[in-house]
Motif scaffolding. Sequence first.
Motif, PDB file in Angstrom:
ATOM      1  N   TYR A  68       0.987  -1.128   0.009  1.00 34.14           N
ATOM      2  CA  TYR A  68       0.064   0.156   0.051  1.00 34.14           C
ATOM      3  C   TYR A  68       0.785   1.097   0.176  1.00 34.14           C
ATOM      4  CZ  TYR A  68      -3.831   3.226   1.244  1.00 34.14           C
ATOM      5  OH  TYR A  68      -4.688   4.120   1.288  1.00 34.14           O
ATOM      6  N   ARG A  69       0.493   2.249  -0.885  1.00 39.02           N
ATOM      7  CA  ARG A  69       1.423   3.295  -1.120  1.00 39.02           C
ATOM      8  C   ARG A  69       0.337   4.636  -0.762  1.00 39.02           C
ATOM      9  NH1 ARG A  69       2.651   5.367  -6.230  1.00 39.02           N
ATOM     10  NH2 ARG A  69       0.542   4.793  -6.514  1.00 39.02           N
ATOM     11  N   THR A  80      10.786   9.268   2.294  1.00 40.26           N
ATOM     12  CA  THR A  80      10.008   8.185   2.260  1.00 40.26           C
ATOM     13  C   THR A  80      10.071   7.252   3.433  1.00 40.26           C
ATOM     14  OG1 THR A  80      10.917   7.853  -0.031  1.00 40.26           O
ATOM     15  CG2 THR A  80      10.057   5.909   1.164  1.00 40.26           C
ATOM     16  N   CYS A  98      -0.543   4.919   6.748  1.00 34.85           N
ATOM     17  CA  CYS A  98       0.469   5.572   5.526  1.00 34.85           C
ATOM     18  C   CYS A  98      -0.361   6.827   5.063  1.00 34.85           C
ATOM     19  CB  CYS A  98       0.396   4.674   4.519  1.00 34.85           C
ATOM     20  SG  CYS A  98       1.410   3.213   4.711  1.00 34.85           S
ATOM     21  N   LEU A 107       6.181  10.019   1.466  1.00 35.68           N
ATOM     22  CA  LEU A 107       5.881   9.040   0.872  1.00 35.68           C
ATOM     23  C   LEU A 107       5.814   7.739   1.440  1.00 35.68           C
ATOM     24  CD1 LEU A 107       5.429   6.945  -1.700  1.00 35.68           C
ATOM     25  CD2 LEU A 107       7.475   7.155  -2.441  1.00 35.68           C
ATOM     26  N   VAL A 109       5.128   3.657   2.288  1.00 33.50           N
ATOM     27  CA  VAL A 109       5.057   2.448   1.472  1.00 33.50           C
ATOM     28  C   VAL A 109       4.927   1.364   2.518  1.00 33.50           C
ATOM     29  CG1 VAL A 109       5.698   0.920  -0.119  1.00 33.50           C
ATOM     30  CG2 VAL A 109       6.171   3.458  -0.434  1.00 33.50           C
ATOM     31  N   ALA A 149      11.323  -2.553  -1.337  1.00 34.48           N
ATOM     32  CA  ALA A 149      10.262  -1.448  -1.561  1.00 34.48           C
ATOM     33  C   ALA A 149      10.865   0.019  -1.461  1.00 34.48           C
ATOM     34  CB  ALA A 149       9.841  -1.709   0.009  1.00 34.48           C
ATOM     35  N   ALA A 153      10.162   2.669  -4.027  1.00 32.75           N
ATOM     36  CA  ALA A 153       9.851   4.054  -3.624  1.00 32.75           C
ATOM     37  C   ALA A 153      10.832   4.973  -4.390  1.00 32.75           C
ATOM     38  CB  ALA A 153       9.975   4.089  -2.010  1.00 32.75           C
ATOM     39  N   HIS A 156       9.419   6.005  -7.572  1.00 37.27           N
ATOM     40  CA  HIS A 156       8.276   6.426  -7.484  1.00 37.27           C
ATOM     41  C   HIS A 156       7.686   7.472  -6.891  1.00 37.27           C
ATOM     42  CE1 HIS A 156       7.940   2.381  -9.432  1.00 37.27           C
ATOM     43  NE2 HIS A 156       6.779   2.786  -9.991  1.00 37.27           N
TER      44      HIS A 156
END
Length: 292
Positions: A68-69, A80, A98, A107, A109, A149, A153, A156
Amino acid sequence: MNDQDSQFDSLLPPLKLDRRGFIATSVAAGFSLAAGQAVAQTAIATDAAGLLAGKVDIPVADGKMPAYRAAPQGKKNLPTLLVVSEIFGVHEYIQDICRRLAHLGYLAVAPELFARQGDPSRYTNIPKLQAEIISKVPDAQVQRDLDAASAWAAEHGGDAGRLGILGFCWGGRQVWLYAAHNPKLRAGAAWYGQLGGEPSELKPRPVLSAVGDLKAPVLGAYGGKDAGIPLADVDRMRVALAQGPAAAKASRIDIYPEAPHAFHADYRPSYRKAEAEQAWQRMLDWFKQNGL
């Protein structure tokens, strides 16, 4: 397994493995059944307005790991935070965390780290969940998946140079271990993660023996009335941190004297609002102090 569990499980569709062996093909919808849905209506609910939030797949060596982001919409080069779940997986509580973090500019994650072993959201019985899924997850696998992960990140919207991690209960232990694993980590926050325990093949060392390898400072939040984590272990951890390398000496453990285990879990009877809010703010301050 009791009769109620058996009847419930019989109503569920069979698990489907993808071609590379992953069982959980998505993150959970709603709250974990094993965690006790009866009090879920009291949980904090954070909307996704202004956020890019939802389920994603993260490439790993043997397939795709669900996660899940959540992040501020349209933003790049974000600090992040990896969010590591309790034994209940990436259910609504973790997803909401999150979103809370994303509204603060992160961000966030949350990878489903049990995806190869099973789907925690299907279970109604905690001992069965522990035996059939949690006990079969190797620490080395978790570290590789967290590396994946963090790499995802960075591609993204995340800033690879500003990486942090937080985790709860089972995830709190993984925070300490990941801080001893990843030299690129800026800081961690471990919520009531196990510190002691006997070594095993899948869990080769307890957190207490990993202090000498810490590469990033960790803030620990522990309950004074936690029946599962002895205060003697917390005391031993404080001594070990004081005698460890620079990252260990920069770490800190806060004890909340009247708090039980899982005092931040707002969807469970263990929730303690005052302590949870104080510890949350201390965590945010900790991340800011460490460049996140």
